[in-house]
Design a protein around this motif. Structure first.
Motif, mmCIF file in Angstrom:
data_model
loop_
_atom_site.group_PDB
_atom_site.id
_atom_site.type_symbol
_atom_site.label_atom_id
_atom_site.label_comp_id
_atom_site.label_asym_id
_atom_site.label_seq_id
_atom_site.Cartn_x
_atom_site.Cartn_y
_atom_site.Cartn_z
ATOM 1 N N VAL A 58 1.263 -31.742 21.935
ATOM 2 C CA VAL A 58 0.557 -32.760 22.705
ATOM 3 C C VAL A 58 -0.614 -32.129 23.457
ATOM 4 N N LEU A 59 -0.370 -30.985 24.072
ATOM 5 C CA LEU A 59 -1.442 -30.298 24.794
ATOM 6 C C LEU A 59 -2.583 -29.936 23.856
ATOM 7 N N ALA A 60 -2.242 -29.459 22.654
ATOM 8 C CA ALA A 60 -3.281 -29.087 21.688
ATOM 9 C C ALA A 60 -4.071 -30.305 21.245
ATOM 10 N N ALA A 61 -3.394 -31.436 20.989
ATOM 11 C CA ALA A 61 -4.086 -32.646 20.540
ATOM 12 C C ALA A 61 -5.044 -33.163 21.608
ATOM 13 N N VAL A 62 -4.572 -33.251 22.849
ATOM 14 C CA VAL A 62 -5.398 -33.802 23.926
ATOM 15 C C VAL A 62 -6.585 -32.893 24.216
ATOM 16 N N SER A 63 -6.335 -31.606 24.331
ATOM 17 C CA SER A 63 -7.424 -30.682 24.667
ATOM 18 C C SER A 63 -8.431 -30.578 23.532
ATOM 19 N N PHE A 64 -7.954 -30.556 22.286
ATOM 20 C CA PHE A 64 -8.882 -30.425 21.156
ATOM 21 C C PHE A 64 -9.766 -31.657 21.020
ATOM 22 N N LEU A 65 -9.164 -32.845 21.069
ATOM 23 C CA LEU A 65 -9.950 -34.062 20.902
ATOM 24 C C LEU A 65 -10.927 -34.266 22.062
ATOM 25 N N SER A 66 -10.474 -34.024 23.285
ATOM 26 C CA SER A 66 -11.353 -34.237 24.437
ATOM 27 C C SER A 66 -12.514 -33.251 24.435
ATOM 28 N N ARG A 67 -12.267 -31.993 24.098
ATOM 29 C CA ARG A 67 -13.360 -31.015 24.059
ATOM 30 C C ARG A 67 -14.323 -31.294 22.915
ATOM 31 N N SER A 68 -13.790 -31.683 21.759
ATOM 32 C CA SER A 68 -14.656 -31.933 20.602
ATOM 33 C C SER A 68 -15.584 -33.109 20.865
ATOM 34 N N VAL A 284 0.781 -39.538 15.871
ATOM 35 C CA VAL A 284 0.485 -40.373 17.034
ATOM 36 C C VAL A 284 -1.011 -40.376 17.321
ATOM 37 N N TYR A 285 -1.633 -39.204 17.230
ATOM 38 C CA TYR A 285 -3.059 -39.090 17.524
ATOM 39 C C TYR A 285 -3.923 -39.205 16.275
ATOM 40 N N GLN A 286 -3.302 -39.377 15.114
ATOM 41 C CA GLN A 286 -4.020 -39.501 13.842
ATOM 42 C C GLN A 286 -4.913 -38.299 13.593
ATOM 43 N N ILE A 287 -4.432 -37.132 13.968
ATOM 44 C CA ILE A 287 -5.213 -35.911 13.840
ATOM 45 C C ILE A 287 -4.599 -35.050 12.737
ATOM 46 N N PRO A 288 -5.393 -34.438 11.868
ATOM 47 C CA PRO A 288 -4.838 -33.557 10.839
ATOM 48 C C PRO A 288 -4.038 -32.414 11.473
ATOM 49 N N PRO A 289 -2.862 -32.090 10.925
ATOM 50 C CA PRO A 289 -2.011 -31.062 11.557
ATOM 51 C C PRO A 289 -2.671 -29.702 11.684
ATOM 52 N N VAL A 290 -3.646 -29.407 10.827
ATOM 53 C CA VAL A 290 -4.268 -28.086 10.894
ATOM 54 C C VAL A 290 -4.940 -27.865 12.244
ATOM 55 N N LEU A 292 -3.721 -28.781 15.041
ATOM 56 C CA LEU A 292 -2.664 -28.468 16.000
ATOM 57 C C LEU A 292 -2.067 -27.105 15.683
ATOM 58 N N GLN A 293 -2.801 -26.301 14.937
ATOM 59 C CA GLN A 293 -2.398 -24.946 14.552
ATOM 60 C C GLN A 293 -1.152 -24.954 13.657
ATOM 61 N N ASP A 294 -0.960 -26.022 12.907
ATOM 62 C CA ASP A 294 0.143 -26.088 11.958
ATOM 63 C C ASP A 294 -0.418 -25.863 10.560
ATOM 64 N N LEU A 295 -0.324 -24.635 10.080
ATOM 65 C CA LEU A 295 -0.840 -24.274 8.758
ATOM 66 C C LEU A 295 0.278 -24.109 7.749
ATOM 67 N N THR A 296 1.413 -24.783 7.987
ATOM 68 C CA THR A 296 2.553 -24.650 7.096
ATOM 69 C C THR A 296 2.183 -25.046 5.675
ATOM 70 N N HIS A 297 1.478 -26.162 5.547
ATOM 71 C CA HIS A 297 1.072 -26.641 4.227
ATOM 72 C C HIS A 297 -0.431 -26.481 4.018
ATOM 73 N N GLY A 298 -1.056 -25.642 4.809
ATOM 74 C CA GLY A 298 -2.497 -25.501 4.737
ATOM 75 C C GLY A 298 -2.941 -24.550 3.645
ATOM 76 N N GLN A 306 -9.314 -31.675 5.453
ATOM 77 C CA GLN A 306 -8.864 -32.175 6.744
ATOM 78 C C GLN A 306 -9.988 -32.137 7.772
ATOM 79 N N ASP A 307 -10.881 -31.167 7.645
ATOM 80 C CA ASP A 307 -12.036 -31.096 8.529
ATOM 81 C C ASP A 307 -12.937 -32.308 8.316
ATOM 82 N N LEU A 308 -13.160 -32.696 7.070
ATOM 83 C CA LEU A 308 -13.953 -33.886 6.774
ATOM 84 C C LEU A 308 -13.244 -35.144 7.265
ATOM 85 N N HIS A 309 -11.929 -35.184 7.086
ATOM 86 C CA HIS A 309 -11.140 -36.329 7.552
ATOM 87 C C HIS A 309 -11.267 -36.485 9.063
ATOM 88 N N LEU A 310 -11.272 -35.373 9.775
ATOM 89 C CA LEU A 310 -11.376 -35.417 11.235
ATOM 90 C C LEU A 310 -12.661 -36.102 11.671
#
Length: 428
Positions: A58-68, A284-290, A292-298, A306-310
């Motif tokens: 949650v912290l990563a999603a909020v901080s990333f979207l707000s800063r971007s 919840v935030y409709q943000i690509p998992p990558v 949120l630093q989740d590279l499990t399937h990256g 995912q960058d284009l999707h963002l």
């Protein structure tokens, strides 16, 4: 004779009393063994904005979207006969640089988007002096009371004062059916966040206890509630003393053994569950998992997609929501050709070589002038750099006929000997 007496461990009455009160649920009437060890019918942790931000996803999603979104260049333009032109002056400075004397544009917009992605609503108050706009100030959305009268006009009560909707920049995460109240991502995503909080708490307790899971003592047990309390306190103190003295084992009385109660984290798939919680919060935030630093399937390719999707399906949509709110509230319903616009190129700069190739292609195809391309790189304008240029080999379709050799038949007839019909030769 208690448990410690049976194994020859010295008693500590003060520590024994302290440990009895520290065991969760011991002092509560009717508490059973499952409740003592957190395995009974207990409630999940409550979710608030502050507790939700302790979940890393949650912290990563909020901080990333707000800063971007705050980092996007935001300018004021005016429509002219030659197209949109950026305007200068006080309004441009207020939007792009300093909305008031205390906040920078980045700081204000970052705070604004943080409220959108936590409480579910971002509010800004527009300070006016006559017809001039003199400042933008943040408003705490949890302190604002929004209402609508019988004419359909909305009002915002803030700090005991009532402001019309025309003076408040308002971007909700999602509106309810009445068009006034809103849904927030933290509230709507509470079940997923609760699960993440519960796993964080369990993991913290498990590893803080040296990795010792809840245990059950098997064997002849003392009779009576008070004797059982003392035995449990003795067991707990024995484990704590063994950990404090870094002893891998501690003695057990004859005929007794400790058995693990519940599942260990590995068998309970705790790692997989925590990873799935990251994916749920990303939804919840409709943000690509990558992001949120989740590279499990990256992979290299799908991370780029995912960058284009963002940009296409998330950042551009929220940027448009703020742009149209600015345009309506700053310039009115009939804005006279003025508008506020984000420059999404700030998110799509790419590496140096790709950026240079893109600018070169834009200049060579008459999309940008050389000075416009230099301005994107924060370089000064140069003389003769305001003209559109195009490759010489690129010509208008069909224009190649204009440069074809002319038909010289008529010229040859006029400059050479005249050709006369046969009957004219005979008559001569």
């Amino acid at each position: 004779m208690g448990f410690l007496d049976m194994i020859g461990w010295p008693r500590d009455p003060v520590a024994e009393k302290r440990m009895i009160t520290e065991i969760p649920g011991i002092e509560r009437p009717g508490a059973n063994l499952l409740q003592v060890y957190g395995l009974g019918n207990v409630e999940l942790p409550s979710v608030t904005v502050d507790s939700a931000l302790t979940v890393p996803a949650v912290l990563a999603a909020v901080s990333f979207l707000s800063r971007s979104l705050a980092a996007l260049p935001l300018h004021v333009y005016r429509n002219t006969a030659r197209g949109a032109e950026r305007i200068s002056g006080g309004l441009q400075t207020l939007i792009h640089e300093a909305p008031n004397r205390e906040w920078t544009s980045f700081k204000l917009r970052q705070h604004f988007w943080q409220q959108v992605f936590t409480t579910g609503r971002g509010l800004l108050w527009i300070e006016r002096s006559g017809s001039n706009i003199t400042g933008l100030y943040p408003v705490n959305p949890t302190k604002a009371k929004i209402s609508r009268d019988s004419m359909g006009r909305s009002f915002y009560e803030i700090g005991g004062k009532v402001y019309p909707a025309a003076d408040i920049i308002d971007v909700p995460f999602m509106l309810k059916a009445d068009g006034v109240a809103h849904y927030g991502p933290v509230v709507m995503g509470a079940p997923a966040i609760q699960l993440a909080l519960a796993m964080n708490n369990y993991g913290s307790r498990f590893f803080a206890g040296g990795g010792v899971p809840p245990l059950a003592l098997e064997g002849p047990l003392p009779q009576g509630p008070e004797a059982m309390k003392r035995a449990m306190a003795d067991i707990n103190r024995a484990i704590e003393s063994a950990k404090a003295q870094e002893k891998p084992i501690f003695p057990m009385p004859p005929g007794h053994k400790l058995t693990q109660v519940g599942f260990d984290p590995d068998k309970g798939q705790m790692t997989e569950a925590r990873r799935f919680a990251v994916e749920e919060i990303a939804r919840v935030y409709q943000i690509p998992p990558v992001f949120l630093q989740d590279l499990t399937h990256g992979t290299y390719s799908n991370s780029e997609q995912q960058d284009l999707h963002l940009v296409k399906h998330l950042i551009a949509q929220w940027a448009r929501a703020l742009e149209q709110e600015f345009n309506l509230k700053l310039f009115g319903q009939r804005n006279g050709g003025r508008f506020v616009d984000h420059n999404l190129d700030g998110l799509m700069r790419g590496d140096f070589v790709t950026r240079m190739n893109g600018l070169a292609q834009a200049v060579q195809t008459a999309i940008l002038t050389p000075n416009e391309a230099r301005a994107l790189e924060n370089r000064p304008a140069m003389a003769n750099g305001d003209d559109l240029m195009i490759q010489g080999a690129t010509v208008r379709l069909g224009s190649q006929d204009d440069n074809s050799p002319e038909d010289t038949t008529e010229d040859d007839n006029s400059t050479g000997d005249a050709v006369t019909p046969d009957n004219e030769d005979e008559s001569a």
